[in-house]
Write a protein that holds these residues in place. Structure first.
Motif, PDB file in Angstrom:
ATOM      1  N   PRO A  25      37.745  44.515  55.474  1.00 50.66           N
ATOM      2  CA  PRO A  25      37.866  43.414  54.507  1.00 50.66           C
ATOM      3  C   PRO A  25      36.984  43.604  53.277  1.00 50.66           C
ATOM      4  CG  PRO A  25      37.616  42.564  56.743  1.00 50.66           C
ATOM      5  CD  PRO A  25      37.311  44.022  56.802  1.00 50.66           C
ATOM      6  N   ASN A  26      35.812  44.199  53.437  1.00 49.72           N
ATOM      7  CA  ASN A  26      34.943  44.429  52.285  1.00 49.72           C
ATOM      8  C   ASN A  26      35.536  45.467  51.341  1.00 49.72           C
ATOM      9  OD1 ASN A  26      33.056  42.610  53.356  1.00 49.72           O
ATOM     10  ND2 ASN A  26      32.036  44.211  54.513  1.00 49.72           N
ATOM     11  N   PHE A  27      36.219  46.462  51.882  1.00 48.76           N
ATOM     12  CA  PHE A  27      36.898  47.443  51.027  1.00 48.76           C
ATOM     13  C   PHE A  27      37.972  46.760  50.178  1.00 48.76           C
ATOM     14  CE2 PHE A  27      35.815  51.000  54.237  1.00 48.76           C
ATOM     15  CZ  PHE A  27      34.636  51.258  53.565  1.00 48.76           C
ATOM     16  N   ILE A  28      38.707  45.826  50.781  1.00 49.77           N
ATOM     17  CA  ILE A  28      39.735  45.099  50.034  1.00 49.77           C
ATOM     18  C   ILE A  28      39.095  44.261  48.931  1.00 49.77           C
ATOM     19  CG2 ILE A  28      41.574  43.389  50.213  1.00 49.77           C
ATOM     20  CD1 ILE A  28      42.054  44.305  53.061  1.00 49.77           C
ATOM     21  N   THR A  29      37.968  43.619  49.230  1.00 50.12           N
ATOM     22  CA  THR A  29      37.274  42.820  48.226  1.00 50.12           C
ATOM     23  C   THR A  29      36.756  43.691  47.092  1.00 50.12           C
ATOM     24  OG1 THR A  29      36.606  41.270  49.974  1.00 50.12           O
ATOM     25  CG2 THR A  29      35.450  41.131  47.875  1.00 50.12           C
ATOM     26  N   LEU A  30      36.215  44.860  47.420  1.00 49.10           N
ATOM     27  CA  LEU A  30      35.737  45.769  46.380  1.00 49.10           C
ATOM     28  C   LEU A  30      36.890  46.264  45.513  1.00 49.10           C
ATOM     29  CD1 LEU A  30      33.097  47.856  48.368  1.00 49.10           C
ATOM     30  CD2 LEU A  30      32.667  46.109  46.631  1.00 49.10           C
ATOM     31  N   LEU A  31      38.041  46.492  46.118  1.00 49.57           N
ATOM     32  CA  LEU A  31      39.216  46.894  45.339  1.00 49.57           C
ATOM     33  C   LEU A  31      39.630  45.775  44.382  1.00 49.57           C
ATOM     34  CD1 LEU A  31      41.400  49.008  44.834  1.00 49.57           C
ATOM     35  CD2 LEU A  31      42.719  48.009  46.707  1.00 49.57           C
ATOM     36  N   ALA A  32      39.506  44.523  44.829  1.00 50.36           N
ATOM     37  CA  ALA A  32      39.814  43.399  43.947  1.00 50.36           C
ATOM     38  C   ALA A  32      38.833  43.340  42.776  1.00 50.36           C
ATOM     39  CB  ALA A  32      39.778  42.096  44.741  1.00 50.36           C
ATOM     40  N   LEU A  85      31.291  36.435  45.006  1.00 52.01           N
ATOM     41  CA  LEU A  85      30.958  37.161  43.777  1.00 52.01           C
ATOM     42  C   LEU A  85      32.203  37.771  43.149  1.00 52.01           C
ATOM     43  CD1 LEU A  85      27.653  38.913  44.922  1.00 52.01           C
ATOM     44  CD2 LEU A  85      27.882  36.923  43.426  1.00 52.01           C
ATOM     45  N   ALA A  86      33.098  38.298  43.989  1.00 47.83           N
ATOM     46  CA  ALA A  86      34.338  38.874  43.468  1.00 47.83           C
ATOM     47  C   ALA A  86      35.199  37.816  42.797  1.00 47.83           C
ATOM     48  CB  ALA A  86      35.115  39.547  44.600  1.00 47.83           C
ATOM     49  N   ASP A  87      35.272  36.621  43.387  1.00 43.32           N
ATOM     50  CA  ASP A  87      36.070  35.548  42.793  1.00 43.32           C
ATOM     51  C   ASP A  87      35.517  35.132  41.438  1.00 43.32           C
ATOM     52  OD1 ASP A  87      37.675  35.637  44.984  1.00 43.32           O
ATOM     53  OD2 ASP A  87      36.940  33.789  45.897  1.00 43.32           O
ATOM     54  N   PHE A  88      34.198  35.106  41.308  1.00 48.09           N
ATOM     55  CA  PHE A  88      33.616  34.729  40.016  1.00 48.09           C
ATOM     56  C   PHE A  88      33.965  35.747  38.936  1.00 48.09           C
ATOM     57  CE2 PHE A  88      29.871  34.967  37.116  1.00 48.09           C
ATOM     58  CZ  PHE A  88      30.139  33.800  36.421  1.00 48.09           C
ATOM     59  N   VAL A  89      33.922  37.031  39.286  1.00 49.88           N
ATOM     60  CA  VAL A  89      34.241  38.068  38.306  1.00 49.88           C
ATOM     61  C   VAL A  89      35.739  38.075  37.997  1.00 49.88           C
ATOM     62  CG1 VAL A  89      34.259  40.554  37.882  1.00 49.88           C
ATOM     63  CG2 VAL A  89      32.271  39.488  38.945  1.00 49.88           C
ATOM     64  N   ASN A  90      36.556  38.060  39.038  1.00 47.22           N
ATOM     65  CA  ASN A  90      37.992  38.244  38.856  1.00 47.22           C
ATOM     66  C   ASN A  90      38.683  37.017  38.284  1.00 47.22           C
ATOM     67  OD1 ASN A  90      37.625  40.764  40.024  1.00 47.22           O
ATOM     68  ND2 ASN A  90      38.179  40.061  42.069  1.00 47.22           N
ATOM     69  N   PHE A  91      38.243  35.822  38.691  1.00 46.61           N
ATOM     70  CA  PHE A  91      38.978  34.607  38.336  1.00 46.61           C
ATOM     71  C   PHE A  91      38.180  33.660  37.453  1.00 46.61           C
ATOM     72  CE2 PHE A  91      40.222  35.740  42.818  1.00 46.61           C
ATOM     73  CZ  PHE A  91      41.288  36.524  42.425  1.00 46.61           C
ATOM     74  N   GLY A  92      36.990  34.075  37.056  1.00 48.54           N
ATOM     75  CA  GLY A  92      36.213  33.295  36.111  1.00 48.54           C
ATOM     76  C   GLY A  92      35.947  34.080  34.837  1.00 48.54           C
ATOM     77  N   GLY A 122      34.485  28.269  36.772  1.00 49.88           N
ATOM     78  CA  GLY A 122      34.837  29.026  37.975  1.00 49.88           C
ATOM     79  C   GLY A 122      33.641  29.267  38.867  1.00 49.88           C
ATOM     80  N   GLY A 123      32.486  29.613  38.283  1.00 50.70           N
ATOM     81  CA  GLY A 123      31.289  29.817  39.090  1.00 50.70           C
ATOM     82  C   GLY A 123      30.810  28.548  39.761  1.00 50.70           C
ATOM     83  N   LEU A 124      30.834  27.423  39.030  1.00 51.96           N
ATOM     84  CA  LEU A 124      30.419  26.151  39.621  1.00 51.96           C
ATOM     85  C   LEU A 124      31.363  25.721  40.737  1.00 51.96           C
ATOM     86  CD1 LEU A 124      29.428  24.188  36.389  1.00 51.96           C
ATOM     87  CD2 LEU A 124      27.894  25.196  38.089  1.00 51.96           C
TER      88      LEU A 124
END
Length: 293
Positions: A25-32, A85-92, A122-124
């Protein structure tokens, strides 16, 4: 001492092998994350179609990593923090920068403020989700609702003006795009109940397996063949469905409040999602032991 970091037991625990299922799962998150960062680079180069496609790909991966982790029992605290952290970068950050390089830069500081407010929203929103995830005071029916638009949906929704331009429509005024960006950011940090579908049963009857496969393949084919049409339709339908989620939450809340008012004094609170099971007591039993105490 077993808590001594220099003890042999602690050293063995620290360097013990990690199962591969914990890493997938972490590999998938890093790919995102790679997809989100690549989207930022593509937007600086003016390749907006590929940048938007990279955000959509990151959203697909975000939906996969959690499900894969639960499927193979690879959940971990490290993975949960990495996903946030990935969600903040990708979707914020990434959607805000894409909108800025696409049109908001025409407003100079005003456009940058709109993009920055969306990224901060997005971060909040993610911080609030992590802080209230294990809230014991949350009613049972609230598990089926998000508080505010989730970050992936906010990222896909906020790029609706870009989809329209890809379809051949004229570019909207920059001030209108800025107000729309701020509106989606406000919906992300708002208290608006949004239907999540987490408690919907995912079991498929045997006779419906093949139709479901065909429907999924057909949907993916439409998304690949007509990406901007499909994204525009899904975004508009999602925005139109937000009032329905709020109404559904309010109805559940009203039913829960009504159930509390009809309870006898001193009774335990009722779970509105739990089935009713009548209690059976023996006719010869009474509360004499309780009175003796």
């Amino acid at each position: 001492m077993p808590d001594d970091p220099k003890s042999p037991e602690m050293r063995r625990r620290r360097f013990r092998p990690i199962p591969v299922r914990m890493l997938v799962p972490n590999f998938i998150t890093l790919l995102a994350i790679c997809a989100g960062l690549t989207a930022i680079r593509l937007s600086t180069e003016g390749r907006m179609e590929l940048a938007v496609a990279a955000i959509v790909f990151a959203a697909v991966l975000d939906g996969l990593d959690g499900r894969v982790a639960r499927m193979i029992k690879g959940q971990s605290k490290f993975g949960a923090e990495l996903d946030s952290l990935a969600d903040f970068v990708n979707f914020g950050v990434a959607p805000g920068l894409i909108l800025y390089f696409w049109q908001l830069h025409e407003l100079n500081n005003g456009g940058w403020i709109a993009a920055m407010v969306f990224a901060i929203s997005g971060g909040l929103r993610l911080a609030r989700f992590n802080a209230t995830m294990d809230d014991p005071n949350k009613p049972a029916f609230a598990a089926n609702y998000f508080t505010g638009i989730p970050a992936p949906a906010g990222a896909i929704t906020v790029m609706l003006p870009i989809y329209f331009q890809f379809l051949g429509f004229s570019q909207p005024p920059a001030i209108l795009t800025a107000f729309y960006t701020l509106l989606i950011g406000f919906l992300m940090v708002s208290r608006l109940p949004v239907f999540s579908g987490k408690t919907v049963k995912m079991r498929v009857p045997p006779e419906m397996v093949l139709p479901v496969f065909v429907s999924v393949v057909f949907f993916i084919a439409l998304l690949i063949g007509y990406p901007w049409q499909m994204l525009s339709i899904m975004t508009v339908m999602y925005l139109l469905a937000l009032p329905a989620g709020w109404k559904s939450y309010r109805d559940h809340k009203r039913k829960a409040a009504a159930a509390q008012t009809v309870m006898p004094p001193g009774a335990a609170p009722l779970d509105p999602a739990a089935p009713f099971v009548p209690s059976v007591t023996e006719p010869d039993q009474d509360d004499r032991p309780a009175r003796l105490n």
